[in-house]
Design an enzyme around this catalytic site. Structure first.
Site, mmCIF file in Angstrom:
data_model
loop_
_atom_site.group_PDB
_atom_site.id
_atom_site.type_symbol
_atom_site.label_atom_id
_atom_site.label_comp_id
_atom_site.label_asym_id
_atom_site.label_seq_id
_atom_site.Cartn_x
_atom_site.Cartn_y
_atom_site.Cartn_z
ATOM 1 N N HIS A 113 14.904 -8.100 -21.414
ATOM 2 C CA HIS A 113 15.239 -6.708 -21.084
ATOM 3 C C HIS A 113 16.747 -6.563 -20.861
ATOM 4 C CE1 HIS A 113 11.287 -4.920 -20.884
ATOM 5 N NE2 HIS A 113 10.854 -5.844 -20.036
ATOM 6 N N HIS B 194 10.943 -12.942 -20.557
ATOM 7 C CA HIS B 194 10.579 -11.528 -20.694
ATOM 8 C C HIS B 194 11.604 -10.641 -19.980
ATOM 9 C CE1 HIS B 194 7.460 -8.168 -20.611
ATOM 10 N NE2 HIS B 194 8.376 -7.740 -19.770
ATOM 11 N N GLU B 195 11.888 -10.973 -18.728
ATOM 12 C CA GLU B 195 12.819 -10.140 -17.953
ATOM 13 C C GLU B 195 14.250 -10.283 -18.466
ATOM 14 O OE1 GLU B 195 11.476 -7.902 -16.315
ATOM 15 O OE2 GLU B 195 9.488 -8.786 -16.146
#
Length: 166
Positions: free
Chosen positions: A78, A74-75
């Protein structure tokens, strides 16, 4: 530098995801710096300009598999999204694309981890129809006369009951 087994798993997952992204986008993405100093209820946070990921060590220790399989991708998504598409909405279509089509991970914007161990103090407030737990931050704003909060149903200003819940 020696890594804990947890940190080794994070680095391994980052490497796997980076290799997938490198192949998909036909370019080399720099490996982000990872720190374990994030506090509060957030599981992780990506710092786009710094190419850095901060992870919540407490939540990580309690939910290692979820961190490896969900939070790390998820990170990283980004960071990849920022490097490929520039300035876009944090959980917009570009980020969803990286999560689902590149990493093959469901694009969830929030985690569902148990947060009891990292949850701050809460204080009971009430109106005529119900009670609400307010965070210590909101409680302190009320005490300092910097803010007031209203009931979502009756619109009455909430009043502190004198009870600390946690």
């Amino acid at each position: 530098m020696s890594y804990t087994p947890q940190q080794h798993r994070v680095n391994k997952k980052l490497g796997e995801c980076l290799a997938i992204a490198n192949q998909h986008f036909s370019r080399e993405f720099p490996c982000p710096t990872v720190t374990y100093k994030l506090r509060g209820k957030a599981a992780g946070k990506a710092y786009l300009q710094l190419n850095e990921i901060k992870l919540n060590q407490v939540l990580f220790s309690e939910n290692e598999d979820a961190f490896i399989n969900e939070v790390v991708p998820h990170e990283l998504a980004h960071l990849i999204t920022h490097q490929v598409f520039g300035r876009v909405r944090p959980h917009g279509n570009e980020w969803k694309y990286v999560m689902e089509k590149v990493f093959n991970v469901p694009a969830r914007t929030t985690h569902s981890l148990e947060i009891t161990s990292v949850q701050g103090k809460t204080f009971e407030y009430r109106c005529d129809c119900t009670t609400y737990p307010l965070s210590i931050r909101r409680h302190n704003k009320v005490i300092r006369n910097q803010s007031t909060y209203r009931c979502q149903q009756c619109q009455q200003t909430l009043a502190f009951t004198g009870l600390q819940l946690s």
